[in-house]
Motif scaffolding. Structure first.
Motif, PDB file in Angstrom:
ATOM      1  N   GLY A 162       0.833  -1.191   0.000  1.00  0.00           N
ATOM      2  CA  GLY A 162       0.000   0.000   0.000  1.00  0.00           C
ATOM      3  C   GLY A 162       0.871   1.245   0.000  1.00  0.00           C
ATOM      4  N   LEU A 163       0.391   2.299  -0.648  1.00  0.00           N
ATOM      5  CA  LEU A 163       1.150   3.551  -0.731  1.00  0.00           C
ATOM      6  C   LEU A 163       0.232   4.705  -0.381  1.00  0.00           C
ATOM      7  N   MET A 164       0.618   5.466   0.633  1.00  0.00           N
ATOM      8  CA  MET A 164      -0.156   6.636   1.040  1.00  0.00           C
ATOM      9  C   MET A 164       0.702   7.875   0.872  1.00  0.00           C
ATOM     10  N   LEU A 165       0.268   8.776  -0.027  1.00  0.00           N
ATOM     11  CA  LEU A 165       0.993  10.005  -0.307  1.00  0.00           C
ATOM     12  C   LEU A 165       0.323  11.189   0.392  1.00  0.00           C
ATOM     13  N   ASN A 166       1.052  12.311   0.432  1.00  0.00           N
ATOM     14  CA  ASN A 166       0.523  13.539   1.035  1.00  0.00           C
ATOM     15  C   ASN A 166       0.022  13.290   2.453  1.00  0.00           C
ATOM     16  N   THR A 167       0.831  12.560   3.209  1.00  0.00           N
ATOM     17  CA  THR A 167       0.439  12.167   4.564  1.00  0.00           C
ATOM     18  C   THR A 167       1.615  12.316   5.507  1.00  0.00           C
ATOM     19  N   ARG A 168       1.390  13.007   6.604  1.00  0.00           N
ATOM     20  CA  ARG A 168       2.414  13.189   7.631  1.00  0.00           C
ATOM     21  C   ARG A 168       2.228  12.107   8.693  1.00  0.00           C
ATOM     22  N   ALA A 169       3.323  11.465   9.085  1.00  0.00           N
ATOM     23  CA  ALA A 169       3.239  10.343  10.014  1.00  0.00           C
ATOM     24  C   ALA A 169       3.996  10.641  11.299  1.00  0.00           C
ATOM     25  N   ALA A 170       3.530  10.069  12.385  1.00  0.00           N
ATOM     26  CA  ALA A 170       4.185  10.189  13.688  1.00  0.00           C
ATOM     27  C   ALA A 170       4.101   8.847  14.400  1.00  0.00           C
ATOM     28  N   VAL A 176       1.480   3.895  14.162  1.00  0.00           N
ATOM     29  CA  VAL A 176       1.730   5.246  13.671  1.00  0.00           C
ATOM     30  C   VAL A 176       0.422   6.022  13.603  1.00  0.00           C
ATOM     31  N   GLN A 177       0.560   7.332  13.691  1.00  0.00           N
ATOM     32  CA  GLN A 177      -0.567   8.243  13.471  1.00  0.00           C
ATOM     33  C   GLN A 177      -0.378   8.899  12.114  1.00  0.00           C
ATOM     34  N   LEU A 178      -1.399   8.816  11.275  1.00  0.00           N
ATOM     35  CA  LEU A 178      -1.326   9.332   9.919  1.00  0.00           C
ATOM     36  C   LEU A 178      -2.212  10.557   9.784  1.00  0.00           C
ATOM     37  N   SER A 179      -1.608  11.680   9.411  1.00  0.00           N
ATOM     38  CA  SER A 179      -2.351  12.924   9.205  1.00  0.00           C
ATOM     39  C   SER A 179      -2.373  13.210   7.707  1.00  0.00           C
ATOM     40  N   GLU A 193      -7.638  14.888   7.874  1.00  0.00           N
ATOM     41  CA  GLU A 193      -8.138  13.839   8.763  1.00  0.00           C
ATOM     42  C   GLU A 193      -6.962  13.097   9.365  1.00  0.00           C
ATOM     43  N   VAL A 194      -7.213  12.443  10.492  1.00  0.00           N
ATOM     44  CA  VAL A 194      -6.169  11.738  11.225  1.00  0.00           C
ATOM     45  C   VAL A 194      -6.609  10.295  11.460  1.00  0.00           C
ATOM     46  N   HIS A 195      -5.674   9.364  11.261  1.00  0.00           N
ATOM     47  CA  HIS A 195      -5.955   7.941  11.471  1.00  0.00           C
ATOM     48  C   HIS A 195      -4.875   7.340  12.369  1.00  0.00           C
ATOM     49  N   GLN A 196      -5.262   6.365  13.172  1.00  0.00           N
ATOM     50  CA  GLN A 196      -4.327   5.573  13.961  1.00  0.00           C
ATOM     51  C   GLN A 196      -4.226   4.195  13.327  1.00  0.00           C
TER      52      GLN A 196
END
Length: 364
Positions: A162-170, A176-179, A193-196
């Motif tokens: 899977g590839l997620m672009l334009n996403t800031r991760a922590a 990880v938390q994906l913004s 939006e934010v995902h865990q």
């Protein structure tokens, strides 16, 4: 079966867990993703990038992309070469490019610089044979690190990543938390939006920001540093057969009919350092002081550096530059794969990523 790609916030994201999440779609991150999909196809994998593929602002796009046989043959270098040869044109691979190391005293494989100038007459305005009377030639290869990252990332997705672009991760406990980011009508980048997401393991391949990212999230201190490097342009009239050149602390890579200069970082920049341009003969230029000092050292032996062929700019923005990671522990800052916790690993390219990077990523 190809993996899913989330390029913008209009595409719903419902996944909650992956076996592996890789942060950063530069050369190291995509190499790790490609390797894991080929060796562990049964495991789910998500590759996350704050920008596009490959990342537009990291060191990957400004890397030299020069592979040369190391002094001592290593499996890591051979793995990188095997990958370049396999991808070929997709990575911009050009084998058989001569690399000339300029020397002041002859070595076992050296020959007079005058002979090199006969073979490559376009170098007569670049090298002063009186100061560099000897050269040592070896065969090398050029490639485009950005194209390599793109090819590896595409191959990983085609293999099911899977590839997620334009996403800031922590990093967060257990994953990880994906913004996910979007752009407003006023061109402001905001979090949409934010995902865990849970992850069995997380690979931090964020380049120079990776160690700080891990430290802030995990509270662990790493020994790695970073430096702000610049890649000035030398507009020498070259041909497609012109060689790459090397002198102590400086590589000249033939590119687009001229040379791109790659001064080696002298040391890690202190925490909080902000790049500041310097002055040349009292005139403000876009080159930082450390780069100027390196070039000044070689202006007599490489007289083209003292001519208008060198693009110095008037501000930092005029000279391509970026932060690069400096893995510690060995001379030359080779790439490292370091486990920070049972579930988090740090993957750094370093100065020798051109030769060893893919091999190190394949140690996962």
């Amino acid at each position: 079966m190809s993996g899913a790609v989330w390029a913008h916030v209009g595409q719903p994201f419902e996944e909650r867990a992956f076996d592996t999440v890789i942060l950063g779609a530069g050369r190291m991150g995509t190499a790790a993703a490609d390797w894991l999909r080929r060796t562990r196809p049964e495991q789910s994998l998500l590759l996350v990038e704050e920008g596009g593929l490959p990342n537009e602002e990291g060191a990957t796009l400004l890397a030299a992309g020069l592979w040369e046989a190391p002094a001592q043959a290593t499996d890591l270098a051979q793995r990188t070469l095997d990958c370049l040869e396999e991808l070929g044109e997709r990575a911009g691979w050009q084998p058989g490019v001569p690399l000339l190391t300029l020397e002041t005293v002859p070595g076992p494989q050296s020959f007079p610089t005058a002979e090199a100038l006969e073979r490559w007459p376009e170098l007569r305005g670049v090298i002063d044979p009186a100061l560099w009377p000897w050269v040592r030639a070896q065969e090398a290869g050029l490639y485009r690190p950005g194209a390599l990252a793109l090819a590896l990332g595409q191959r990983a997705v085609q293999a099911g990543a899977g590839l997620m672009l334009n996403t800031r991760a922590a990093l967060v406990p257990g994953g990880v938390q994906l913004s996910r980011l979007t752009v407003t009508n006023t061109h402001e980048v905001v979090v949409h939006e934010v995902h865990q997401v849970q992850a069995g393991q997380v690979i931090v391949a964020l380049g120079a920001s990776g160690p700080q990212h891990a430290e802030e999230s995990l509270g662990l201190h790493t020994r790695h540093g970073r430096a702000y490097v610049q890649r000035p342009r030398l507009n020498a009239p070259l041909t497609e057969q012109s060689p790459a050149l090397r002198v102590p602390g400086l590589l000249l890579r033939p590119q687009s009919g001229g040379y791109t200069l790659y001064p080696a970082p002298r040391a890690a920049d202190p925490h909080g350092y902000v790049p500041v341009p310097g002055r040349l003969s009292g005139v403000p230029v876009g080159l930082r002081r450390e780069v100027l000092e390196t070039l000044l050292t070689h202006m007599e032996g490489l007289p083209a550096l003292a001519s208008s062929a060198l693009e110095v700019g008037r501000s930092l923005s005029d000279v391509p530059g970026t932060w690069v990671a400096l893995p510690s522990g060995q001379p030359g800052h080779p790439p490292v794969l370091e486990r920070l916790s049972p579930s988090v690993s740090l993957l750094l390219g370093g100065e020798q990523a051109d030769v060893l990077g893919v091999g190190v990523a394949q140690q996962l």
